[in-house]
Write an enzyme that holds these catalytic residues in place. Structure first.
Site, short mmCIF file in Angstrom:
data_model
loop_
_atom_site.label_atom_id
_atom_site.label_comp_id
_atom_site.label_asym_id
_atom_site.label_seq_id
_atom_site.Cartn_x
_atom_site.Cartn_y
_atom_site.Cartn_z
CG HIS A 160 -2.07 0.97 1.09
ND1 HIS A 160 -2.09 2.19 1.70
CD2 HIS A 160 -3.22 0.88 0.38
CE1 HIS A 160 -3.22 2.81 1.39
NE2 HIS A 160 -3.92 2.03 0.58
CB ILE A 178 -0.96 6.00 3.78
CG1 ILE A 178 -0.12 7.27 3.60
CG2 ILE A 178 -2.34 6.38 4.34
CD1 ILE A 178 -0.72 8.25 2.62
N GLY A 233 -7.53 2.99 4.51
CA GLY A 233 -8.69 3.48 5.24
C GLY A 233 -9.64 2.38 5.65
CB VAL A 234 -10.93 -0.67 3.95
CG1 VAL A 234 -11.69 0.03 2.84
CG2 VAL A 234 -9.61 -1.22 3.42
CD GLU A 254 -12.00 -5.78 10.20
OE1 GLU A 254 -12.00 -6.69 11.06
OE2 GLU A 254 -12.99 -5.54 9.46
#
Length: 424
Positions: A329, A335, A338-339, A343
Site C-alpha cells: 500500500h 499510509i 482506510g478500510v 476494520e
C-alpha cells in the site's frame, strides 16, 4: 438531551471582579478540539499549566470550588462550570487573566448568555458519561446525598438556614439546557450580614456587594428583590451542577442532596468516579484474543483501555512499519488503508459486544452496515490509533454503535456501525 459532543463556534468574553478575591478578571471561552474536555488556562502567570476541570485537581475549600493551589490556582469556578455543563459544552478552553472568574450579578446567567451568544457547534467523537449503575449513599461534613441510576441528570436539593426568608427550602430539577437557563441560571449567590466581618478577615468576599449577591440581614434582603421566593435553594442546586461537572463527563443520575456544600459535592464526585472505575475493565492482548476470533495478520487491536459492558469501549492499535499491508500500500509512502482503519474500529466495537455476552468464544460478530464513514487524515507508521466506540442502540442481538478514531487527539476516522452477534 443531546448525544453529540459540543464546543462553541467563536470566542466570547465576560469581564468583572471576583467574588472572594476581589480582583478584576477577563474570562474568555474559546473553541476546543473534540476530546479536549473543559480546560482552564491562567494567562496572567508565566508558568501556569492548563488545568482540566476534574475532581482530582479540586481543593476542598470553603465557600467556593477551587482548582489547584498556590499562585496559579483557580478560585470560585462553580458558576462557570454550571453553565458549561448544563449547556452540554464538552470541549472548551477557558482563559482567565486573573485568579477568579467575574462574579457579575452573582448568578450563572451571564455565562449562559455568553456561551449561547458564541453559538454551540457539534464536534466529532462520542459523548462521555458518568453513569450510575447502583444506588449510592454518601455523607460528608454535614451534607447527605442519595444517588440513583437515571437516564439523565436530576438534582433534588434541600437546604436549611435559620432565617425567616429561607428556613427549609426544597427544589427538584431535571437538568436540560432549557430548564437550567430558565429555572436555575438566574439564581444568585447569597450570604448574611452577620458573617461579613469574619469572612473578610479570612480573605473571602473581598469583591462582594449587594449588586452581585443577595445579602440578608435579620429583616430580609438588602437593596435587592428576589427573583423567586425559593431563589436560595435554586442557587444551591446550580452550585451542585457546577461541582458535578468536575466528573469530567456528563453525569446521568438522580441526586438527592440535603444541605449540600462545595466541599461535600466534590467529595461525592470523587466517590462516584472511584466506583465507576471499579466497573471499568482493561483487557490485555491475551484477553482480547479470548474475545475476538481474529489472528495475525488481521487482528488489529493491541489493547482495550476501557470497557464498560454494553456502553462504551476504548481500544488502541499501534501502527508500525512492519505491518504487512505496508508492503503493497503506497510503497515508499506508507499510509494505513482506510478500510483497515475502519476494520480496526469495528474490532474494538466487537470487544464491546462480545465482552458483554456469555460464552464469547462461541459467538461471532457480523457487521451489517457502515454509515457516515469519514476519513480525516492519513495514519502512518509510528502512530497510535485510539478508538472510542459507544453503544447507541441495542435490540436483541442487533446493535448500533458510533466509533471515532484519534491519533494524538486529532480525529482520523469516524463511522456509524450496525452489527449482529451470532453463534459460531
Amino acid at each position: 438531551m443531546s448525544a453529540t459532543r459540543h464546543t462553541i463556534a467563536a470566542p466570547v468574553s465576560v469581564e468583572g471582579v471576583g467574588l472572594h478575591l476581589g480582583q478584576p478578571c477577563r474570562l474568555t471561552f474559546r473553541p476546543a478540539p473534540s476530546g479536549t474536555g473543559v480546560l482552564f488556562r491562567r494567562t496572567d502567570v508565566s508558568v501556569a499549566a492548563d488545568v482540566p476541570a476534574r475532581a482530582e485537581l479540586a481543593v476542598l475549600s470553603d465557600r467556593r470550588t477551587q482548582l489547584g493551589d498556590g499562585d496559579a490556582a483557580l478560585h470560585t469556578v462553580e458558576h462557570v462550570l454550571a453553565a458549561v455543563a448544563a449547556l452540554e459544552v464538552d470541549d472548551v478552553l477557558i482563559e482567565m487573566d486573573g485568579p477568579e472568574p467575574p462574579i457579575v450579578d452573582g448568578s450563572a446567567l451571564p455565562y449562559v448568555e455568553a456561551l449561547l451568544a458564541a453559538g454551540l457547534v457539534n464536534g466529532a467523537g462520542a459523548v462521555e458519561y458518568l453513569d450510575i449503575t447502583q444506588p449510592v449513599h454518601f455523607e460528608h461534613a454535614g451534607a447527605c446525598y442519595d444517588v440513583m441510576p437515571a437516564p439523565s441528570l436530576t438534582v433534588d436539593v434541600t437546604i436549611e438556614f435559620p432565617h425567616p426568608l429561607i428556613g427549609t427550602q426544597h427544589g427538584r430539577y431535571r437538568v436540560t439546557p432549557e430548564t437550567f437557563r430558565r429555572e436555575l441560571a438566574p439564581a444568585r449567590t447569597f450570604g448574611f450580614v452577620h458573617e461579613v466581618e469574619e469572612l473578610r478577615a479570612r480573605g473571602l468576599i473581598q469583591g462582594a456587594s449587594t449588586e452581585n449577591a443577595l445579602v440578608l440581614d435579620e429583616r430580609g434582603v438588602i437593596d435587592q428583590t428576589l427573583h423567586w421566593p425559593d431563589e436560595f435553594v435554586r442557587h444551591k442546586a446550580m452550585d451542585c451542577i457546577g461541582d458535578l461537572a468536575l466528573a469530567g463527563k456528563r453525569v446521568r443520575a438522580s441526586i438527592v442532596a440535603q444541605r449540600p456544600s462545595h466541599r461535600a459535592t466534590v467529595a461525592l464526585v470523587r466517590k462516584l468516579l472511584t466506583l465507576a472505575a471499579k466497573e471499568t475493565r482493561m483487557l490485555a492482548i491475551e484477553e482480547v484474543m479470548k474475545i475476538l476470533p481474529h489472528r495475525y495478520p488481521f487482528l488489529l487491536v493491541d489493547r482495550v483501555l476501557e470497557l464498560e459492558a454494553g456502553k462504551r469501549v476504548v481500544g488502541i492499535k499501534n501502527v508500525t512499519i512492519n505491518e504487512p499491508f505496508f508492503q503493497g500500500h503506497f510503497p515508499g509512502h506508507p499510509i494505513m488503508p482506510g478500510v483497515l482503519i475502519i476494520e480496526a474500529m469495528a474490532q474494538v466495537g466487537g470487544t464491546l459486544l462480545l465482552g458483554s455476552v456469555e460464552d464469547p468464544e462461541n459467538k461471532v460478530v457480523y457487521f451489517m452496515s457502515l454509515d457516515n464513514v469519514k476519513w480525516r487524515r492519513p495514519v502512518k507508521p509510528g502512530d497510535q490509533l485510539r478508538f472510542e466506540v459507544e453503544m447507541v442502540q441495542i435490540r436483541g442481538r442487533i446493535c448500533r454503535m458510533r466509533g471515532v478514531g484519534y491519533v494524538d487527539g486529532d480525529v482520523v476516522a469516524e463511522a456509524d456501525m450496525a452489527a449482529m452477534v451470532r453463534d459460531r
